[in-house]
Enzyme design. Structure first.
Site, mmCIF file in Angstrom:
data_model
loop_
_atom_site.group_PDB
_atom_site.id
_atom_site.type_symbol
_atom_site.label_atom_id
_atom_site.label_comp_id
_atom_site.label_asym_id
_atom_site.label_seq_id
_atom_site.Cartn_x
_atom_site.Cartn_y
_atom_site.Cartn_z
ATOM 1 C CE LYS A 1 -1.807 80.978 83.576
ATOM 2 N NZ LYS A 1 -2.808 80.732 84.597
ATOM 3 C CG ASP B 1 2.790 59.548 71.750
ATOM 4 O OD1 ASP B 1 2.713 60.150 70.665
ATOM 5 O OD2 ASP B 1 2.037 58.628 72.094
ATOM 6 C CG MET C 1 -7.042 84.804 77.239
ATOM 7 S SD MET C 1 -7.362 86.565 77.340
ATOM 8 C CE MET C 1 -9.107 86.657 77.343
#
Lengths: 580, 693
Positions: free
Chosen positions: B406, B318, B394
């Site tokens: 952001k 993974d 966001m």
């Protein structure tokens, strides 16, 4: 002396030069691809299949393959047995030889069906032309073809993935005989006839002696009966098929069986020709010729030093004679060395080379009497047989034997690199190890057990002709020969009696078929397996390191098993000879 | 369990116990499991009988040998058997000590069985050993969890140190991938309702105890194959030695002197020749391999799985946690046209101050390190934190009229346009560039103005590239599994140096990939923790489930990593390889030993009949009896001397197969050939010095 080494060098050079072309040709034959002789032999092949009701494209499981092989070989034994027991009633018997005894007939029948060609009889005075041709010569082809078929099946097992079948025994048998053994035999027979080897159906000839003599009873002898017969044809296949059963009792030491230095060279070459070329064929069949070359290198690595030892031992001669002031050094006047039991026309090198070649391969034909070799010189052929007939060995059988040793080497080496061992991508697991162990076990058990039995009972001791450790060597040699399907004789030991005919006959049977069955079972098991692709973690099986390891495996198993017995025979004999 | 990792190889309590056990293991039934040692066992009995006979005076079977010699041989043969038993007992001893400490945590526990899956349902006190699969129990703070099970309600911190050795508590809660609990662990706070998933005697703890104890140890496939080889060699040598009696008897007759080789000598020779070194250490090697696994905090369901680990060709790893650090980190601020970089850094930091995700913290750190921006107290400024949601994609903060956001490029673009702003094309190019490099672009905006991009990067673990290069050298292919898009995945794969990757991986895609590799004949190893990993874990040849994972994952795998560390897979492969290498190397050593033993025993055995064979006594051993004695003693002592090697395993380095073979052949092949020459001579010298000849 130099001439001797040149001869040996030439032998290896010619042999190695022939490996690739012949090996390539044989690979084409087993892959069923056009090989150049199809136009001529194709119709014959198809005719044979039609006659026998064989379907060429029908594949067999390993069990079907084994049953076919065993039944076919049983039939061979019965035919040769019958021919001997009734030869007095059958045609082509100009000398009007009588029927052989049951024990001899059993021994000879087994001997030829198992590709051993142990000869408890003397051919020219025991067997009719018909028995020799229809019995022995036919078996010379078929027993060789049997071994070759098994190898082809094993190679298929290694390359096939997740299938049940390993080929068709009848097709492998017919192709081996028709496309490989027969053409090569015809060429070799013609070459031998050109050298003066006899090939006739005429009866023996009576000649007047140039130098009349007296026999044991003191009566004058002025004439000699020289036996003839269809020798060249039998000799060709006797060498090519690693059979070894000569037409005449003294085998290739007989001038009419092996007439000239050239005929000697051709015969000794013919012994190793197919076993050597088979390595390349095998490489081709498994799709990686490096594997084939590696196996050939393994054989040479063991073989070449032993050839050197044998020649050196014979050339050094007998130290006891040297003490008496006998000059045994080679010079332009004499071959030097130990010439007892050797033909002057062959000399030391050709005789010692032959001895090593014939016992390395499971051929067993002789051009000198091994009984008369120095202890060390005699040790070499004996040990070469005890190694299990895997250094060249019989056609097909030698290589499959060596492959079993390679599997053992793979197993141990595989563990040492930290992986479940695999050979050519096939995992070697407990089932394969079980079968491989059988293959490695049987010959030593037969040889050691048989020798112990023979020296423990009066019947076995009675016909030993030499005193001291040499007498023991005679028995050990005979069992080593039969127990590894070689067929060469040390001579000296009286073997045409019920005890040895039965014991050696049983030894030959066990060693041949108790090896073939597990080998075919391995082929079947490998064919069923998935192939793991090779990577950096995979043990490479074509490197010098692996070649050395396989050779060490062969030597170690051979040495560790037989050293105690050898110590009581040739080793102590040698030490006694050089003592003082 | 972690305390055992520091335990020395020859821990006194373990040694004491092992000495006791070596005698207990003398039972014929135990000896019969090992054909090589059983042969020695029979030889010991035989020589003991011969010793008894020799005490009664010279007779035919003893061949006039002194009772001291026959007795000496008998004693050393018994030692040989005992030393092999000791090796096995030592290997088991370490496991037994661990099992004992595990048993402690299986003390009698009284469970609170519930009638219904509700906290306030009626409880009934039941002995833990009476609990059956499907029963419901309530576990509260301070209680020991009575059995393995799945949490169906509640959340609690649990101390699992009894199993994992890790003292930091872990969270267990219903649903999700942290729902499995193990019997014997202790709930520290809160409560859980657990549905029992194992019947008594088959719990994880029970399985673990029986594994470390080696109680139900079965021979592994490769061990069986090696056993067959060793048995075959034993039979060959049995034939070689047994036939010596008639052969030497015949030789004595024809030589007119000497006597047949005695039974004592034959047995001594046989024991020297059969591969006792590997035969005696074989089971110890297997147990020690399992033990090394346990010390690495990995519980293998069977020895077969440990062995298979050595064969692995493909590792599925993974990405997150194994190849990269668990989280992305901000590495660069890229301002939009007309925006100062400090301005962007400031806004980015502001938006992340309340963001407790690792990514958010890394932005704060970067802003501080690069632009000296200190953290500010948002509380004081009465800021309103806007958390991340899957819908808005966001997060941000509203403070002092500023609305800083952001988030993913598309989300921010939509947000800005809705407020009448514009999203410049140059910014979009930057976003694409970062994505192509395997990074995650976060766009920062203030009001309706995009300020720039924060480059979040997957940080590849230090040293992992070298690790993969080593694996490649060992012939193992590494495949990275990730949910990322192919572009990102390719970039990280290249940086980490994996051979291949599977992007946008779904459980189905994983399963298919494993099947494809297996169809090509490869062995696949993987790690997993979630329930959706179960099918792939079940399909993989070596499947390591994380202990923190679900019960389903643990059931599907054939190993459980108690540390839940995905990088462990590499260590597991190495332990598997080391196990096989130890077996192979000691086998080679054992066989190579035989050469010298011949040189010792053969001249001695036939000395009476053929004194000429003395030439072969190249070691110059004092007398025939001292020669045989020395060989037998060396043969026994070498087992003891090799116990540390068998327990620790041969040194493993990640090299290609060809190099590994060369090195091991040199050490164990050539060494095995030469060492006994020296060893036997030394024993002989000692015997002479002690006047024992």
């Amino acid at each position: 002396m130099n001439a001797a080494w040149i001869e040996v060098g030439l032998f290896f050079a010619v042999l190695l030069a022939l490996v690739k072309p012949l090996g390539h040709y044989m690979a084409l034959v087993y892959e069923g691809k056009p090989c150049g002789l199809n136009r001529v032999l194709g119709p014959v092949e198809r005719g044979l299949y039609r006659l026998a009701g064989v379907r060429q494209d029908e594949e067999m499981t390993w069990k079907q393959y084994t049953v076919g092989l065993l039944l076919f070989n049983l039939l061979g034994v019965l035919v040769v047995f019958g021919l001997q027991r009734f030869q007095s009633l059958l045609p082509l018997n100009p000398q009007q030889l009588g029927d052989t005894t049951a024990d001899l007939a059993f021994n000879t029948a087994v001997s030829f069906a198992t590709n051993t060609n142990w000869q408890a009889y003397s051919g020219e005075s025991t067997l009719s032309y018909l028995t020799q041709m229809l019995g022995l010569t036919v078996q010379n082809f078929l027993s060789a073809a049997t071994g070759m078929a098994v190898l082809a099946a094993l190679a298929r097992g290694l390359v096939r993935r997740r299938v049940e079948t390993i080929g068709n025994f009848w097709v492998d048998l017919v192709r081996s005989t028709l496309y490989i053994l027969l053409p090569l035999s015809i060429v070799l027979a013609l070459l031998l006839v050109s050298q003066g080897v006899v090939q006739t159906f005429g009866p023996a000839v009576e000649t007047t002696l140039l130098d009349p003599t007296t026999d044991a009873t003191g009566s004058a002898v002025a004439t000699q009966t020289i036996p003839l017969g269809p020798a060249a044809s039998q000799i060709a296949i006797k060498q090519l098929g690693t059979n070894g059963g000569g037409f005449f009792g003294v085998n290739s030491a007989h001038p009419l069986e092996n007439a000239t230095p050239l005929s000697n060279f051709l015969q000794v070459l013919a012994i190793l020709l197919i076993p050597a070329a088979f390595c390349y064929t095998y490489g081709k069949l498994v799709g990686d010729v490096r594997q084939g070359w590696a196996l050939l290198a393994t054989m040479l690595l063991v073989f070449v030093p032993l050839v050197g030892l044998c020649i050196a031992a014979e050339q050094n001669g007998n130290p006891r004679l040297a003490e008496l002031g006998v000059d045994q050094t080679a010079s332009s006047q004499q071959s030097g060395g130990n010439m007892e039991g050797k033909e002057v026309r062959h000399g030391i090198a050709a005789s010692a080379l032959w001895a090593a070649v014939t016992t390395a391969a499971s051929n067993g034909s002789v051009n000198a009497m091994h009984d008369s070799f120095t202890p060390l010189g005699g040790l070499v052929p004996m040990w070469l047989m005890q190694l299990g007939e895997v250094i060249f060995g019989g056609v097909g059988s030698g290589l499959y034997g060596l492959l079993i040793f390679a599997l053992l080497a793979v197993f141990i080496a595989g563990l040492m690199v930290g992986r479940t061992p695999e050979y050519l991508g096939k995992k070697i697991e407990s089932y394969e190890m079980k079968l491989a162990a059988l293959v490695i076990l049987i010959p030593p058990l037969v040889v050691l057990g048989g020798t112990a039995l023979a020296v423990a009972v009066d019947a076995g001791r009675a016909t030993v002709s030499n005193p001291g450790p040499h007498g023991f060597s005679q028995v050990l040699y005979a069992l080593s020969s039969a127990g590894n399907n070689n067929g060469s004789a040390f001579a000296g030991l009286g073997v045409n009696n019920v005890f040895y005919n039965s014991l050696l006959g049983a030894a030959m049977l066990i060693s041949r078929y108790w090896l073939i069955v597990p080998v075919l079972a391995i082929a079947g098991s490998l064919a069923r397996k998935q192939t793991t692709p090779a990577g950096a973690g995979t043990l490479p099986t074509h490197t010098p390191l692996f070649i050395g390891l396989t050779a060490a495996m062969v030597l170690l198993v051979g040495a560790l098993t037989f050293v105690p017995a050898l110590a009581l025979g040739p080793i102590v004999e040698h030490l006694q000879l050089i003592a003082k | 369990m972690s305390t055992n990792q520091t335990r020395p190889l020859f821990d006194p309590p373990i040694v004491r116990r092992a000495v006791r056990d070596s005698f207990a293991k003398l039972s014929p039934r135990h000896q019969l499991r090992n054909p090589v040692m059983f042969t020695v066992f029979v030889g010991s009995i035989l020589t003991t009988i011969l010793f008894g006979q020799s005490l009664l005076g010279p007779n035919s079977t003893s061949g006039g040998e002194s009772p001291a010699f026959v007795g000496g041989i008998a004693a050393w043969l018994w030692f040989t058997v005992l030393f092999a038993n000791f090796a096995e007992a030592m290997a088991e001893g370490r496991g037994k000590a661990q099992a004992d400490s595990l048993r402690q945590s299986r003390r009698d526990v009284t469970a609170k069985q519930l009638r219904e899956p509700r906290r306030d349902a009626v409880t009934q006190s039941v002995d833990a050993s009476k609990l059956r699969q499907g029963d419901l129990v309530l576990v509260e703070a301070g209680d020991t969890i009575p059995a393995d099970g799945e949490v169906i309600e509640g959340i609690a911190t649990v101390n699992e140190s009894a199993i994992t050795g890790e003292s930091a508590p872990v969270i267990r809660e219903s649903g999700g991938d942290r729902s499995s609990v193990t019997g014997g662990t202790v709930v520290l706070s809160d409560w859980l309702i657990v549905r029992v998933s194992s019947d008594p005697g088959s719990s994880f703890l029970d399985r673990m105890i029986s594994l470390v104890e080696g109680a139900k140890r079965q021979k592994t496939p490769n061990e069986i194959a090696l056993d067959i080889l060793l048995a075959a060699m034993t039979i060959v040598f049995l034939a070689a030695c047994a036939t010596l009696i008639p052969m030497s008897s015949y030789s004595a007759t024809i030589a007119g002197r000497g006597a047949p080789v005695t039974l004592t000598i034959v047995v001594a020779l046989l024991v020297c020749l059969i591969p006792t070194t590997i035969g005696g250490l074989l089971s110890a090697i297997g147990i020690a391999g399992m033990d090394r696994m346990i010390q690495a905090n990995v519980i293998a369901v069977s020895g077969r799985a440990v062995e298979a680990a050595g064969d692995v060709d493909v590792l599925l790893l993974d990405k997150t946690g194994t190849i990269t650090l668990g989280n992305r980190q901000a590495v660069e601020f890229i301002p939009a046209a007309g925006v100062k970089i400090e301005q962007l850094a400031d806004a980015a930091q502001l938006s992340s101050l309340a963001d407790e995700t690792p990514e958010g913290r890394s932005i704060v750190v970067l802003a501080k390190e690069k632009y000296g921006l200190r953290g500010r107290d948002l509380q004081a400024q009465q800021a309103e934190f806007i958390p991340f949601t899957a819908q808005t994609r966001m997060s941000g903060v509203d403070v002092g009229g500023r609305q800083v956001r952001k988030g993913a490029a598309e989300a921010v673009e939509t947000y800005v346009r809705e407020r009448g702003g514009d999203f410049p094309a140059t910014l979009r190019t930057e976003v694409e560039r970062i994505a192509k490099q395997g990074g995650t672009p976060l766009v920062v905006s203030e009001g309706n103005r995009p300020l720039g991009v924060v480059y979040l990067k997957d940080i590849v673990k230090g040293g992992i590239r070298e690790r993969f290069a080593q694996l490649r050298k060992m012939g193992i292919k590494t495949v990275m599994i990730t949910g990322d898009n192919p572009l990102t995945a390719a970039a990280i794969a290249a940086e980490a140096g994996v051979d291949d990757f599977l992007a946008q991986a779904t459980p189905e895609a994983k399963l298919k990939m494993i099947r494809d590799y297996q169809a090509g004949g490869r062995l696949v190893a993987m790690t997993g923790d979630g329930t959706n990993d179960s099918p792939a874990l079940a399909q993989a040849d070596v499947a390591v489930a994380m202990n923190s994972g679900t019960q389903a994952a643990k059931e599907a795998g054939n190993m459980v990593d108690l540390d839940s560390n995905p990088t462990k897979l590499i260590e597991i492969v190495e332990i598997g390889k080391q196990l096989l290498m130890t077996r192979g190397s000691l086998t080679t050593f054992s066989i190579a030993n035989d050469v010298s033993k011949y040189f010792a025993v053969i001249p001695a055995a036939f000395a009476a009949t053929y004194p000429e064979l003395e030439v072969l006594n190249i070691m110059g051993l004092a007398t025939p009896t001292s020669a045989v004695m020395s060989a037998v003693i060396f043969n026994a002592l070498i087992i003891v001397l090799l116990i540390p090697l068998a327990l620790r395993g041969v040194k493993y380095r990640s090299t290609g197969a060809a190099v590994a073979l060369r090195d091991n052949l040199l050490v164990y092949g050539l060494g095995g050939l030469l060492v006994p020459f020296v060893g036997i001579k030394l024993v002989d010298l000692a015997l002479v010095a002690l006047h024992l000849t």
